[in-house]
Scaffold this active site. Sequence first.
Site, PDB file in Angstrom:
ATOM      1  N   ARG B  29       1.056  -1.156   0.252  1.00 16.42           N
ATOM      2  CA  ARG B  29       0.046  -0.485  -0.476  1.00 16.42           C
ATOM      3  C   ARG B  29       0.852   1.008   0.015  1.00 16.42           C
ATOM      4  O   ARG B  29       1.869   0.954   0.601  1.00 16.42           O
ATOM      5  CB  ARG B  29      -0.543  -0.042   1.613  1.00 16.42           C
ATOM      6  CG  ARG B  29      -2.117  -1.001   0.907  1.00 16.42           C
ATOM      7  CD  ARG B  29      -2.725  -1.074   2.028  1.00 16.42           C
ATOM      8  NE  ARG B  29      -3.782  -2.505   2.037  1.00 16.42           N
ATOM      9  CZ  ARG B  29      -4.542  -2.890   1.247  1.00 16.42           C
ATOM     10  NH1 ARG B  29      -5.108  -1.697   0.557  1.00 16.42           N
ATOM     11  NH2 ARG B  29      -5.181  -4.125   1.182  1.00 16.42           N
ATOM     12  N   ASP B  30       0.689   2.606  -1.022  1.00 19.54           N
ATOM     13  CA  ASP B  30       0.758   3.575  -0.700  1.00 19.54           C
ATOM     14  C   ASP B  30       0.806   4.614   0.636  1.00 19.54           C
ATOM     15  O   ASP B  30      -0.716   4.478   1.353  1.00 19.54           O
ATOM     16  CB  ASP B  30       0.726   4.597  -1.487  1.00 19.54           C
ATOM     17  CG  ASP B  30       1.371   6.096  -2.550  1.00 19.54           C
ATOM     18  OD1 ASP B  30       2.126   5.529  -3.412  1.00 19.54           O
ATOM     19  OD2 ASP B  30       0.977   6.352  -1.530  1.00 19.54           O
ATOM     20  N   ASN B  87       4.593   6.634 -13.623  1.00 20.26           N
ATOM     21  CA  ASN B  87       5.623   7.264 -13.836  1.00 20.26           C
ATOM     22  C   ASN B  87       6.901   7.928 -13.851  1.00 20.26           C
ATOM     23  O   ASN B  87       7.804   6.779 -13.529  1.00 20.26           O
ATOM     24  CB  ASN B  87       4.927   8.422 -12.709  1.00 20.26           C
ATOM     25  CG  ASN B  87       4.280   8.774 -12.631  1.00 20.26           C
ATOM     26  OD1 ASN B  87       2.780   9.147 -13.396  1.00 20.26           O
ATOM     27  ND2 ASN B  87       3.834   8.808 -10.999  1.00 20.26           N
ATOM     28  N   VAL B  96      10.421   7.585  -7.072  1.00 16.33           N
ATOM     29  CA  VAL B  96      10.752   6.899  -6.060  1.00 16.33           C
ATOM     30  C   VAL B  96      11.421   6.014  -7.200  1.00 16.33           C
ATOM     31  O   VAL B  96      10.855   5.695  -8.616  1.00 16.33           O
ATOM     32  CB  VAL B  96      10.287   6.525  -5.842  1.00 16.33           C
ATOM     33  CG1 VAL B  96      11.125   4.478  -4.955  1.00 16.33           C
ATOM     34  CG2 VAL B  96       9.804   6.538  -4.203  1.00 16.33           C
ATOM     35  N   HIS B 100       7.804   0.981 -10.833  1.00 17.46           N
ATOM     36  CA  HIS B 100       6.422   0.490 -10.315  1.00 17.46           C
ATOM     37  C   HIS B 100       4.933   1.070 -10.686  1.00 17.46           C
ATOM     38  O   HIS B 100       5.679   2.389 -11.469  1.00 17.46           O
ATOM     39  CB  HIS B 100       6.202   1.459  -8.738  1.00 17.46           C
ATOM     40  CG  HIS B 100       6.237   2.677  -8.302  1.00 17.46           C
ATOM     41  ND1 HIS B 100       7.598   3.608  -8.914  1.00 17.46           N
ATOM     42  CD2 HIS B 100       5.695   3.762  -8.101  1.00 17.46           C
ATOM     43  CE1 HIS B 100       7.279   4.606  -8.799  1.00 17.46           C
ATOM     44  NE2 HIS B 100       6.496   5.169  -8.023  1.00 17.46           N
ATOM     45  N   HIS B 102       0.930   2.326 -10.143  1.00 16.90           N
ATOM     46  CA  HIS B 102       0.338   2.495  -9.262  1.00 16.90           C
ATOM     47  C   HIS B 102      -1.134   1.510  -9.025  1.00 16.90           C
ATOM     48  O   HIS B 102      -1.734   3.079 -10.729  1.00 16.90           O
ATOM     49  CB  HIS B 102      -0.191   4.337  -8.767  1.00 16.90           C
ATOM     50  CG  HIS B 102       0.916   5.095  -8.405  1.00 16.90           C
ATOM     51  ND1 HIS B 102       1.336   5.625  -7.795  1.00 16.90           N
ATOM     52  CD2 HIS B 102       1.726   5.411  -9.421  1.00 16.90           C
ATOM     53  CE1 HIS B 102       2.290   6.238  -7.366  1.00 16.90           C
ATOM     54  NE2 HIS B 102       3.267   6.030  -8.523  1.00 16.90           N
TER      55      HIS B 102
END
Lengths: 114, 114
Positions: B29-30, B87, B96, B100, B102
């Site tokens: 989880r973010d 991104n 980061v 990744h 999202h």
Amino acid sequence: MDTCIFCKIVSGEIKGDVVYRDENITAFRDLHPVAPTHILIVPNRHIESVSKLEPADATLMGQLLLTARKLAEEAGIAESGFRLISNTGKDGGQTVFHLHIHLIGGQGMKHPMG
Amino acid sequence: MDTCIFCKIVSGEIKGDVVYRDENITAFRDLHPVAPTHILIVPNRHIESVSKLEPADATLMGQLLLTARKLAEEAGIAESGFRLISNTGKDGGQTVFHLHIHLIGGQGMKHPMG
């Protein structure tokens, strides 16, 4: 899919501004770009959305992302940066129900995620 | 990567709120969710961004997307919908530098793309 606009661009029945095409994937410019570079990358085969993916589609999905990378390079935005987005269903804001990845760049993103 | 926070979550050195883990992929989880469901899906191997993908990474990238689909189902948002975002670089808003995706859902998206 007889009524799918992206299937018609893939088949050539509707002329899109196609920037890439191979036996599995087609990419074309978004008609309503939100940034200087805004390209849609789609599987040639009709898959409604990410929610309808099957395990056997993994390689095809990886090829979509690698095509996005390649097109970002060709557009000169691989270093400056870009955002990839795929919308699924109503909450995701999906408007065409043929799976697609948006490649958006050429300027900093104006909007937060979500 | 000694200094990469996502590598440390993958290795367990830093405890993340991990929701999925296999030999190739970790999802957690973010820390700063932008929607009721906001999960990050990462390759266990350090890859900086989509711009650094190699052709041999296609299957891994496909597995990332299929994991996103699976986690959307588990979160109960496969039908209501969701947005996937990755991104890359400064213009993309990458913060980061470990690739990744999202997974964002549980409500309609508030912001336009781009």
